[in-house]
Design a protein around this motif. Structure first.
Motif, PDB file in Angstrom:
ATOM      1  N   ASP A  11      43.767  36.572  33.168  1.00 12.46           N
ATOM      2  CA  ASP A  11      44.483  37.762  33.636  1.00 12.46           C
ATOM      3  C   ASP A  11      45.017  37.515  35.055  1.00 12.46           C
ATOM      4  O   ASP A  11      44.234  37.233  35.970  1.00 12.46           O
ATOM      5  N   PRO A  12      46.334  37.599  35.255  1.00  7.17           N
ATOM      6  CA  PRO A  12      46.923  37.287  36.572  1.00  7.17           C
ATOM      7  C   PRO A  12      46.483  38.227  37.689  1.00  7.17           C
ATOM      8  O   PRO A  12      46.549  37.865  38.865  1.00  7.17           O
ATOM      9  N   ARG A  13      46.000  39.425  37.334  1.00  6.91           N
ATOM     10  CA  ARG A  13      45.549  40.359  38.379  1.00  6.91           C
ATOM     11  C   ARG A  13      44.355  39.811  39.157  1.00  6.91           C
ATOM     12  O   ARG A  13      44.141  40.179  40.307  1.00  6.91           O
ATOM     13  N   LEU A  14      43.594  38.911  38.547  1.00  8.86           N
ATOM     14  CA  LEU A  14      42.435  38.320  39.235  1.00  8.86           C
ATOM     15  C   LEU A  14      42.863  37.441  40.410  1.00  8.86           C
ATOM     16  O   LEU A  14      42.052  37.112  41.261  1.00  8.86           O
ATOM     17  N   LYS A  15      44.130  37.066  40.461  1.00 12.98           N
ATOM     18  CA  LYS A  15      44.645  36.233  41.560  1.00 12.98           C
ATOM     19  C   LYS A  15      45.239  37.079  42.687  1.00 12.98           C
ATOM     20  O   LYS A  15      45.767  36.558  43.662  1.00 12.98           O
ATOM     21  N   THR A  16      45.127  38.390  42.570  1.00  9.69           N
ATOM     22  CA  THR A  16      45.653  39.314  43.574  1.00  9.69           C
ATOM     23  C   THR A  16      44.788  39.307  44.834  1.00  9.69           C
ATOM     24  O   THR A  16      43.566  39.331  44.747  1.00  9.69           O
ATOM     25  N   VAL A  17      45.443  39.276  46.000  1.00  8.59           N
ATOM     26  CA  VAL A  17      44.725  39.455  47.265  1.00  8.59           C
ATOM     27  C   VAL A  17      44.608  40.960  47.496  1.00  8.59           C
ATOM     28  O   VAL A  17      45.605  41.675  47.531  1.00  8.59           O
ATOM     29  N   SER A  18      43.364  41.425  47.623  1.00  8.47           N
ATOM     30  CA  SER A  18      43.102  42.865  47.731  1.00  8.47           C
ATOM     31  C   SER A  18      43.442  43.406  49.115  1.00  8.47           C
ATOM     32  O   SER A  18      43.360  42.685  50.110  1.00  8.47           O
ATOM     33  N   THR A  19      43.809  44.673  49.158  1.00 12.17           N
ATOM     34  CA  THR A  19      44.177  45.332  50.421  1.00 12.17           C
ATOM     35  C   THR A  19      42.993  46.128  50.976  1.00 12.17           C
ATOM     36  O   THR A  19      42.118  46.561  50.221  1.00 12.17           O
ATOM     37  N   PRO A  20      42.952  46.331  52.297  1.00 10.68           N
ATOM     38  CA  PRO A  20      41.838  47.082  52.898  1.00 10.68           C
ATOM     39  C   PRO A  20      41.750  48.514  52.381  1.00 10.68           C
ATOM     40  O   PRO A  20      42.758  49.147  52.063  1.00 10.68           O
ATOM     41  N   HIS A  43      25.257  43.210  32.622  1.00 10.97           N
ATOM     42  CA  HIS A  43      24.138  42.397  33.115  1.00 10.97           C
ATOM     43  C   HIS A  43      24.555  41.474  34.259  1.00 10.97           C
ATOM     44  O   HIS A  43      24.141  40.319  34.321  1.00 10.97           O
ATOM     45  N   GLY A  44      25.385  42.010  35.172  1.00  8.80           N
ATOM     46  CA  GLY A  44      25.820  41.243  36.335  1.00  8.80           C
ATOM     47  C   GLY A  44      25.026  41.624  37.565  1.00  8.80           C
ATOM     48  O   GLY A  44      24.248  42.591  37.552  1.00  8.80           O
ATOM     49  N   ILE A  45      25.230  40.849  38.642  1.00  8.98           N
ATOM     50  CA  ILE A  45      24.578  41.165  39.915  1.00  8.98           C
ATOM     51  C   ILE A  45      25.594  41.479  41.009  1.00  8.98           C
ATOM     52  O   ILE A  45      25.223  41.857  42.108  1.00  8.98           O
ATOM     53  N   GLY A  46      26.875  41.307  40.705  1.00 10.95           N
ATOM     54  CA  GLY A  46      27.914  41.613  41.672  1.00 10.95           C
ATOM     55  C   GLY A  46      29.224  41.891  40.955  1.00 10.95           C
ATOM     56  O   GLY A  46      29.465  41.383  39.865  1.00 10.95           O
ATOM     57  N   LEU A  47      30.072  42.718  41.578  1.00 13.56           N
ATOM     58  CA  LEU A  47      31.359  43.057  40.987  1.00 13.56           C
ATOM     59  C   LEU A  47      32.320  43.468  42.095  1.00 13.56           C
ATOM     60  O   LEU A  47      31.977  44.314  42.931  1.00 13.56           O
ATOM     61  N   ALA A  48      33.487  42.858  42.101  1.00 11.40           N
ATOM     62  CA  ALA A  48      34.535  43.224  43.052  1.00 11.40           C
ATOM     63  C   ALA A  48      35.498  44.191  42.372  1.00 11.40           C
ATOM     64  O   ALA A  48      35.720  44.116  41.158  1.00 11.40           O
ATOM     65  N   ALA A  49      36.099  45.081  43.157  1.00 11.96           N
ATOM     66  CA  ALA A  49      36.990  46.099  42.590  1.00 11.96           C
ATOM     67  C   ALA A  49      38.142  45.486  41.799  1.00 11.96           C
ATOM     68  O   ALA A  49      38.545  46.019  40.766  1.00 11.96           O
ATOM     69  N   ILE A  50      38.665  44.349  42.248  1.00 13.22           N
ATOM     70  CA  ILE A  50      39.785  43.722  41.532  1.00 13.22           C
ATOM     71  C   ILE A  50      39.379  43.320  40.112  1.00 13.22           C
ATOM     72  O   ILE A  50      40.220  43.273  39.212  1.00 13.22           O
ATOM     73  N   GLN A  51      38.096  43.075  39.890  1.00 15.21           N
ATOM     74  CA  GLN A  51      37.639  42.699  38.556  1.00 15.21           C
ATOM     75  C   GLN A  51      37.756  43.855  37.563  1.00 15.21           C
ATOM     76  O   GLN A  51      37.712  43.637  36.352  1.00 15.21           O
ATOM     77  N   VAL A  52      37.901  45.079  38.073  1.00 14.84           N
ATOM     78  CA  VAL A  52      38.134  46.234  37.202  1.00 14.84           C
ATOM     79  C   VAL A  52      39.542  46.785  37.442  1.00 14.84           C
ATOM     80  O   VAL A  52      39.827  47.944  37.159  1.00 14.84           O
ATOM     81  N   GLY A  53      40.413  45.932  37.987  1.00  8.54           N
ATOM     82  CA  GLY A  53      41.821  46.279  38.126  1.00  8.54           C
ATOM     83  C   GLY A  53      42.195  47.061  39.371  1.00  8.54           C
ATOM     84  O   GLY A  53      43.325  47.540  39.475  1.00  8.54           O
ATOM     85  N   GLU A  54      41.280  47.196  40.324  1.00  9.10           N
ATOM     86  CA  GLU A  54      41.565  47.930  41.564  1.00  9.10           C
ATOM     87  C   GLU A  54      41.678  46.924  42.717  1.00  9.10           C
ATOM     88  O   GLU A  54      40.658  46.400  43.169  1.00  9.10           O
ATOM     89  N   ILE A  56      41.521  46.548  45.839  1.00  2.92           N
ATOM     90  CA  ILE A  56      41.082  46.984  47.168  1.00  2.92           C
ATOM     91  C   ILE A  56      39.850  46.179  47.579  1.00  2.92           C
ATOM     92  O   ILE A  56      39.130  45.650  46.730  1.00  2.92           O
ATOM     93  N   ARG A  57      39.610  46.115  48.890  1.00  5.42           N
ATOM     94  CA  ARG A  57      38.521  45.300  49.438  1.00  5.42           C
ATOM     95  C   ARG A  57      37.189  46.050  49.336  1.00  5.42           C
ATOM     96  O   ARG A  57      36.703  46.632  50.293  1.00  5.42           O
ATOM     97  N   LEU A  58      36.642  46.030  48.134  1.00  2.80           N
ATOM     98  CA  LEU A  58      35.418  46.750  47.800  1.00  2.80           C
ATOM     99  C   LEU A  58      34.617  45.910  46.828  1.00  2.80           C
ATOM    100  O   LEU A  58      35.178  45.355  45.880  1.00  2.80           O
ATOM    101  N   MET A 158      33.334  38.103  47.646  1.00  3.40           N
ATOM    102  CA  MET A 158      34.422  38.168  48.635  1.00  3.40           C
ATOM    103  C   MET A 158      35.558  37.234  48.262  1.00  3.40           C
ATOM    104  O   MET A 158      36.718  37.524  48.569  1.00  3.40           O
ATOM    105  N   ASP A 159      35.257  36.120  47.591  1.00  2.00           N
ATOM    106  CA  ASP A 159      36.326  35.256  47.080  1.00  2.00           C
ATOM    107  C   ASP A 159      37.272  36.048  46.182  1.00  2.00           C
ATOM    108  O   ASP A 159      38.487  35.865  46.230  1.00  2.00           O
ATOM    109  N   HIS A 160      36.710  36.931  45.346  1.00  7.01           N
ATOM    110  CA  HIS A 160      37.551  37.749  44.461  1.00  7.01           C
ATOM    111  C   HIS A 160      38.584  38.551  45.256  1.00  7.01           C
ATOM    112  O   HIS A 160      39.708  38.753  44.794  1.00  7.01           O
ATOM    113  N   LEU A 161      38.193  38.996  46.450  1.00  7.30           N
ATOM    114  CA  LEU A 161      39.104  39.801  47.263  1.00  7.30           C
ATOM    115  C   LEU A 161      40.298  38.987  47.754  1.00  7.30           C
ATOM    116  O   LEU A 161      41.314  39.545  48.151  1.00  7.30           O
ATOM    117  N   GLU A 162      40.157  37.654  47.715  1.00  8.11           N
ATOM    118  CA  GLU A 162      41.254  36.747  48.100  1.00  8.11           C
ATOM    119  C   GLU A 162      41.942  36.148  46.880  1.00  8.11           C
ATOM    120  O   GLU A 162      42.758  35.231  47.014  1.00  8.11           O
TER     121      GLU A 162
END
Length: 189
Positions: A11-20, A43-54, A56-58, A158-162
């Motif tokens: 999914d190309p959205r995973l390559k998005t640099v997230s905004t503050p 059953h994960g231990i971490g999740l970045a907002a971009i992984q659910v299509g948002e 943003i730096r969360l 945090m890599d996901h955010l970049e």
């Protein structure tokens, strides 16, 4: 609360640099609740907002350790067999606009996996320790030195955010092998 769709490679959205994040409102709190529910269900231990299509730096993290003081509880696996396990002690943490201030020079290798690259695991070298600054859901700023699994997890998320996935840290050959393995798993399913 809702379980959200987790984006998966390619999914190309995973390559998005997230905004503050600039708005600390009920919408942000709802998204965080949904992200925790989604992460726990997967059953994960971490999740970045971009992984659910948002984009943003969360990110949310919960290393979920077994509560060694609690009595083991009986449970049944899918085959109907009884076994016992200790209940999990949750430690949900929210990081808004996180930044790494001082990564250590010494590296540590951990086998990483990712909800966006399901069933694929590989060794990744990362700084063994780092100092992190972030905001909470009210916009208050925090700083903390992190090491061990928490340092690895925060750097991974945090890599996901970049727009970076853990497989991007692998050699080209290992990355291609991982993606081919994922393709085989998907075809078999």
């Amino acid at each position: 609360m809702a379980i959200l769709e987790i984006l998966e490679v390619p999914d190309p959205r995973l390559k998005t640099v997230s905004t503050p994040v600039t708005r600390f409102d009920e919408g942000l709190k709802t998204l965080v609740s949904d992200m925790f529910e989604t992460m726990y269900a997967a059953h994960g231990i971490g999740l970045a907002a971009i992984q659910v299509g948002e984009p943003i730096r969360l990110l949310v993290i919960d290393l979920q350790e077994e509560d060694m003081d609690a009595e083991p509880e009986e449970c049944h696996d899918h085959g109907g067999e009884k076994h016992f396990h200790r209940p999990v002690k949750n430690d949900p943490r929210v990081f808004v606009n996180p930044e790494i201030l001082d990564p250590s020079d010494d590296l540590k290798t951990y086998q990483e996996g990712c909800l966006s690259v399901p069933e694929i695991y590989a060794d990744v070298d990362r700084p063994a320790r780092c100092r992190v600054r972030w905001q909470d859901l009210d916009g208050k700023t925090h700083e903390e030195d992190m090491e061990g699994m928490m340092a690895v997890c925060i750097q991974h998320e945090m890599d996901h955010l970049e727009g970076i996935l853990f497989i991007d840290h692998l050699s080209r050959l290992k990355r291609q092998m991982a993606l081919k393995k994922l393709e085989k798993i998907r075809k078999a399913a």
